[in-house]
Design an enzyme around this catalytic site. Sequence first.
Site, short mmCIF file in Angstrom:
data_model
loop_
_atom_site.label_atom_id
_atom_site.label_comp_id
_atom_site.label_asym_id
_atom_site.label_seq_id
_atom_site.Cartn_x
_atom_site.Cartn_y
_atom_site.Cartn_z
N LYS A 117 0.82 -1.22 0.00
CA LYS A 117 0.00 0.00 0.00
C LYS A 117 0.85 1.26 0.00
O LYS A 117 0.44 2.28 -0.55
CB LYS A 117 -0.98 0.00 1.17
CG LYS A 117 -2.10 -1.02 0.97
CD LYS A 117 -3.41 -0.59 1.56
CE LYS A 117 -4.49 -1.56 1.10
NZ LYS A 117 -5.77 -1.38 1.75
N LYS A 199 -4.19 -10.06 -6.68
CA LYS A 199 -5.43 -10.26 -5.92
C LYS A 199 -6.57 -9.42 -6.52
O LYS A 199 -6.32 -8.29 -6.95
CB LYS A 199 -5.13 -9.80 -4.49
CG LYS A 199 -6.25 -9.94 -3.51
CD LYS A 199 -5.88 -9.32 -2.16
CE LYS A 199 -6.53 -7.97 -2.00
NZ LYS A 199 -6.68 -7.50 -0.63
N LYS A 202 -10.88 -4.08 -5.02
CA LYS A 202 -11.82 -3.03 -5.42
C LYS A 202 -11.11 -1.75 -5.83
O LYS A 202 -11.70 -0.89 -6.47
CB LYS A 202 -12.81 -2.76 -4.30
CG LYS A 202 -12.16 -2.39 -2.99
CD LYS A 202 -13.13 -2.56 -1.84
CE LYS A 202 -12.39 -2.47 -0.52
NZ LYS A 202 -12.97 -3.22 0.55
P1 ATP Z 1 -8.37 -3.13 -0.71
O1 ATP Z 1 -8.50 -4.03 -1.91
O2 ATP Z 1 -8.96 -1.78 -0.88
O3 ATP Z 1 -7.04 -3.16 -0.07
P2 ATP Z 1 -9.58 -5.24 0.74
O4 ATP Z 1 -10.82 -5.62 -0.02
O5 ATP Z 1 -8.40 -6.10 0.69
O6 ATP Z 1 -9.29 -3.72 0.40
P3 ATP Z 1 -11.18 -5.27 3.12
O7 ATP Z 1 -12.37 -4.67 2.48
O8 ATP Z 1 -10.96 -4.80 4.48
O9 ATP Z 1 -9.87 -5.05 2.28
O10 ATP Z 1 -11.26 -6.87 3.11
C1 ATP Z 1 -12.27 -7.50 3.80
C2 ATP Z 1 -12.10 -8.98 3.74
O11 ATP Z 1 -12.10 -9.46 2.40
C3 ATP Z 1 -10.80 -9.47 4.36
O12 ATP Z 1 -11.08 -10.59 5.17
C4 ATP Z 1 -9.95 -9.86 3.18
O13 ATP Z 1 -9.05 -10.91 3.49
C5 ATP Z 1 -10.99 -10.34 2.19
N1 ATP Z 1 -10.53 -10.20 0.80
C6 ATP Z 1 -10.23 -9.06 0.16
N2 ATP Z 1 -9.86 -9.29 -1.12
C7 ATP Z 1 -9.93 -10.65 -1.29
C8 ATP Z 1 -9.67 -11.54 -2.41
N3 ATP Z 1 -9.27 -11.08 -3.58
N4 ATP Z 1 -9.86 -12.86 -2.22
C9 ATP Z 1 -10.27 -13.35 -1.03
N5 ATP Z 1 -10.54 -12.57 0.05
C10 ATP Z 1 -10.38 -11.23 -0.06
#
Ligand code: ATP
Length: 333
Positions: A117, A199, A202
């Site tokens: 990040k 990954k 969003k």
């Molecule tokens: P950003 O992508 O903005 O960094 P994020 O989606 O990783 O945000 P959160 O919204 O806090 O962060 O994630 C919420 C949950 O979703 C967490 O448990 C995270 O591990 C899960 N998660 C996020 N992206 C994935 C993915 N691509 N595959 C599986 N789990 C995910």
Amino acid sequence: MCENVEKKKVLSCIQPSGMLTLGNYLGALKNWVNMQDEFDSTFAVADLHAITVRQEPAKLRSQIYSTYAILLALGLDPEKSTMFIQSHVPEHAQLSWLLSCNTQFGEMSRMTQFKDKSAKHADNVNVGLFSYPVLMAADILLYKPDFVPVGADQKQHLEIARDIAIRFNNHYGDVFTVPEAYIPKTGARVMSLQDPDKKMSKSDENQNAWVAILDDKDTIIRKFKRAVTDSEGGIYVSDEKKGVSNLITIYSAVTGKTVSEVEREFEGKGYGEFKLAVGEAVADELAPIKENYNRIITDKAELERLFREGGDRAERVARKTYFKAMKKVGFVL
Ligand code: ATP
Ligand code: LTN
């Protein structure tokens, strides 16, 4: 005879930092719903975490409402689970300070999410972004959960939370439960539809890389049709076929079929047919959530009633743990 077996506890949080994706759903949220009957559950919208990257105030406010509404739309039930907004319970930020003073700079410096990040937001490498896992540890430890359902990317943060809890307990006496990560077997790491080495996120600028929980059916199918595969053909899981493997994982997580069942189902079939089937399965799974969401988001007063009530309930638990920790450290209460 009344059954008085104490349920195990779970806690998890999600940031209101944009549209929630299929990755969030398969990696975390789907498990929350599956767990709420069996466990004493606490779920929060981690709004304090969201400001570690720059947020536009009006947009943040509306995303906090919409993220809470999505949790309800998924089927999380505020009667069964404590559902609240992180910033409404001041003990999160307060405990985070106590924990910060028991966390080493060196161990924070190893966090891969901070490295990713800070590279992505090079103009705003703030101290909050660095100490983010300590706030996350506070979110968790206040509620003494046994399990924390998250996607695989959060495993390192969970380990830090465990280390901090163990260290604090050893130094000051037992206050915290040492939690375990609860990571799904399928769907723990959903990859980008455009670059299967990354990954699904969003915050990816390429909108075709991710599917939002609230995307409509046509959009979902279009995104899957455009998903990157390879020129080789053959629908099976392999390190050389990351795009196809990701689609198989998604299909398997959504339908509940095993990977080998999926491979058998599509043996000899073309990518076009396969991608359409994945798109349709995902759209069918997400359609009722979207329908619920559209209804729930129109009633702001009810949303507010629910998150205030959830916040009060959460605070009653959080306050106890926080004061116990304060007392152990030596503060005068
Ligand atoms: P950003 O992508 O903005 O960094 P994020 O989606 O990783 O945000 P959160 O919204 O806090 O962060 O994630 C919420 C949950 O979703 C967490 O448990 C995270 O591990 C899960 N998660 C996020 N992206 C994935 C993915 N691509 N595959 C599986 N789990 C995910
Ligand atoms: N850091 C998490 C979101 C989060 C969280 C938590 C998850 C904040 N606090 C407590 C589990 C428990 C993320 O997914 N980015």
